[in-house]
Scaffold this active site. Structure first.
Site, mmCIF file in Angstrom:
data_model
loop_
_atom_site.group_PDB
_atom_site.id
_atom_site.type_symbol
_atom_site.label_atom_id
_atom_site.label_comp_id
_atom_site.label_asym_id
_atom_site.label_seq_id
_atom_site.Cartn_x
_atom_site.Cartn_y
_atom_site.Cartn_z
ATOM 1 C CD GLU A 153 -1.400 -2.193 2.144
ATOM 2 O OE1 GLU A 153 -0.158 -2.329 2.313
ATOM 3 O OE2 GLU A 153 -2.238 -3.020 2.526
ATOM 4 C CB CYS A 192 2.045 7.074 4.379
ATOM 5 S SG CYS A 192 2.502 5.740 5.491
ATOM 6 C CB CYS A 209 7.375 -5.681 8.715
ATOM 7 S SG CYS A 209 8.568 -4.951 9.861
ATOM 8 C CB CYS A 226 5.306 -4.418 16.487
ATOM 9 S SG CYS A 226 6.931 -3.757 16.099
ATOM 10 C CB CYS A 277 2.152 -3.654 13.514
ATOM 11 S SG CYS A 277 2.397 -3.211 11.786
ATOM 12 N N GLY A 334 6.759 -2.276 6.424
ATOM 13 C CA GLY A 334 8.193 -2.543 6.441
ATOM 14 C C GLY A 334 8.994 -1.715 7.415
ATOM 15 C CD GLU A 335 12.727 -0.606 10.987
ATOM 16 O OE1 GLU A 335 11.818 -0.412 11.790
ATOM 17 O OE2 GLU A 335 13.514 0.298 10.626
ATOM 18 C CB CYS A 383 -0.543 4.181 12.244
ATOM 19 S SG CYS A 383 -0.221 5.874 11.889
HETATM 20 N N1 SAH Z 1 8.407 -0.030 10.720
HETATM 21 C C1 SAH Z 1 8.492 1.351 11.025
HETATM 22 C C2 SAH Z 1 7.639 2.211 10.143
HETATM 23 C C3 SAH Z 1 6.227 1.739 9.790
HETATM 24 S S1 SAH Z 1 5.026 1.756 11.032
HETATM 25 C C4 SAH Z 1 8.154 1.590 12.483
HETATM 26 O O1 SAH Z 1 7.633 0.693 13.116
HETATM 27 O O2 SAH Z 1 8.447 2.682 12.967
HETATM 28 C C5 SAH Z 1 4.576 3.464 11.289
HETATM 29 C C6 SAH Z 1 4.036 3.739 12.695
HETATM 30 O O3 SAH Z 1 2.738 3.143 12.899
HETATM 31 C C7 SAH Z 1 4.945 3.174 13.776
HETATM 32 O O4 SAH Z 1 5.169 4.098 14.793
HETATM 33 C C8 SAH Z 1 4.105 2.010 14.267
HETATM 34 O O5 SAH Z 1 4.479 1.623 15.539
HETATM 35 C C9 SAH Z 1 2.708 2.560 14.182
HETATM 36 N N2 SAH Z 1 1.668 1.525 14.331
HETATM 37 C C10 SAH Z 1 1.772 0.200 14.045
HETATM 38 N N3 SAH Z 1 0.609 -0.441 14.351
HETATM 39 C C11 SAH Z 1 -0.242 0.495 14.828
HETATM 40 C C12 SAH Z 1 -1.586 0.489 15.293
HETATM 41 N N4 SAH Z 1 -2.294 -0.638 15.319
HETATM 42 N N5 SAH Z 1 -2.145 1.641 15.710
HETATM 43 C C13 SAH Z 1 -1.429 2.809 15.644
HETATM 44 N N6 SAH Z 1 -0.163 2.886 15.205
HETATM 45 C C14 SAH Z 1 0.433 1.752 14.812
HETATM 46 FE FE1 SF4 Z 2 6.664 -3.120 13.814
HETATM 47 FE FE2 SF4 Z 2 6.829 -1.133 12.021
HETATM 48 FE FE3 SF4 Z 2 7.229 -3.670 11.253
HETATM 49 FE FE4 SF4 Z 2 4.754 -2.869 11.938
HETATM 50 S S1 SF4 Z 2 5.953 -2.146 10.194
HETATM 51 S S2 SF4 Z 2 5.793 -4.798 12.568
HETATM 52 S S3 SF4 Z 2 5.231 -1.415 13.555
HETATM 53 S S4 SF4 Z 2 8.476 -2.498 12.692
#
Ligand code: SAH
Ligand code: SF4
Length: 339
Positions: A90, A105, A112, A116, A119, A159-160, A331
């Site tokens: 996306e 974005c 990824c 987490c 996510c 992705g990271e 997000c």
């Molecule tokens: N992988 C990178 C960038 C992509 S995620 C990172 O994790 O920073 C972008 C942001 O969205 C991150 O801060 C992530 O923690 C947040 N995010 C992930 N899942 C979410 C959720 N369910 N609700 C709100 N923010 C979320």
């Molecule tokens: Fe974690 Fe960012 Fe990867 Fe989602 S995209 S699993 S928030 S590192």
């Protein structure tokens, strides 16, 4: 077939030379691709019909397809793009306040590996890195489809980005030099890959680094993010300090707010303590629901209380507006699938 999007000026020059045309033609094609974002070679109206025909025989604008396009009631647009190998990611366009801020974005990987717990992207696991041209293609798609010019880019899609750093840096260079988007309007968000943060410090990156901290102590962070076991908060603190010292730039600290888990006054106090000597702004992100976990979004009242406590510690604090939740574009809701 040569794909025009993603080529730099030298590469355009090599192409026009091969076709027996002057370097000036290369500059024209470059502008049509990055600044005017045409869909077809035929739209490059300052090239002669004959030259366009020649060009069409060896090149096309893009090989990426828009598989699905959804528009949210708040104006956010989410695209699901399909690359030639069939993989999808996306990309999201957000409009803030006025037309002067159009933020894209972008995704840096398919899936990824960091996984987490909150996510949706992480639930898919890691599929593959995106090549820098595939990253750029996302912004070009938005520009081509809307006819608008993107002004800001955040690496906050799937992705990271720091686990695909080489391609991310190449894409940033092109966003800066070819799209003419200022370095400060580019933001890279990371879950905290320490060696790569140190590398960015060394490179003296002029773009914004955003760190997904999400917790005020090791136990809570480890529960939310497995990566805390590999790159723990105390080590991270050193890397952040080193980064701000070396670059002079302020970091954005992203802090996900989850009801009763990290949104208490005690958490705010711990967080303020942790960030005391780090030059940063704080961006609070109220949790957006995804499948398969039972986290909840805090009430607006708790969000405001947490914001107030953090402001009291002397930091600038913003609450991230939820964008496009009705189309799963907010997000954490991106997972590269239609339904
Ligand atoms: N992988 C990178 C960038 C992509 S995620 C990172 O994790 O920073 C972008 C942001 O969205 C991150 O801060 C992530 O923690 C947040 N995010 C992930 N899942 C979410 C959720 N369910 N609700 C709100 N923010 C979320
Ligand atoms: Fe974690 Fe960012 Fe990867 Fe989602 S995209 S699993 S928030 S590192």
């Amino acid at each position: 077939m040569e794909i025009l999007s993603g080529l730099n000026l030298e590469e355009f020059e090599a192409l026009t030379e091969k076709l027996g045309a002057s370097k000036f033609r290369a500059r024209q094609i470059h502008n049509w691709i990055y600044l005017k974002s045409v869909k077809e070679i035929d739209e490059m109206t300052d090239l002669s019909v004959k030259f366009r025909e020649q060009l069409k025989e060896v090149a096309k604008v893009t090989d990426t397809k828009i598989k699905v396009k959804q528009t949210s009631t708040d104006g956010t647009i989410k695209y699901l793009l399909e690359y030639p190998d069939g993989e999808c990611v996306e990309t999201v366009l957000m409009r803030f306040d006025n037309r002067a801020n159009l933020t894209a974005c972008v995704s840096s990987q398919v899936g990824c590996a960091v996984n987490c717990s909150f996510c949706a992207t992480g639930k898919r696991g890691f599929i593959r890195n995106l090549d820098y041209r595939e990253i750029i293609e996302q912004v070009l798609t938005i520009q081509r489809d809307t006819g608008l010019k993107v002004t800001n880019i955040v690496f906050m899609g799937q992705g990271e980005p720091l686990l695909n750093l080489e391609n991310v840096l190449k894409a940033m260079k092109i966003f800066n030099e070819d799209f003419q988007i200022g370095a400060r309007r580019l933001t890279v968000s990371t879950s905290g890959i320490i060696p790569q943060i140190n590398k960015l410090a060394q490179l003296d990156m002029q773009s914004t680094l955003a760190l997904s901290l999400h917790a005020s102590n090791h136990e809570t962070r480890a529960k939310l993010m497995q990566i805390e076991n590999k790159y723990p908060m105390d080590e991270l603190h050193k890397a952040l300090k080193n980064y701000t010292d070396k670059t002079g730039r302020r970091i954005t600290i992203e802090y996900l707010l989850i009801k009763d888990l990290n949104d208490t006054a005690q958490s705010a106090r711990e967080l303020a303590q942790y960030l005391k000597d780090i030059k940063c702004n704080i961006n609070l992100i109220p949790y957006n629901p995804t499948e398969k976990n039972d986290y909840q979004r805090p009430s607006n009242n708790s969000i405001m209380k947490f914001k107030y406590l953090m402001e009291h510690s002397g930091k600038k604090v913003t609450v991230r507006l939820e964008r496009g939740a009705d189309i799963d574009a907010a997000c954490g809701q991106l997972r590269g699938k239609i339904k």
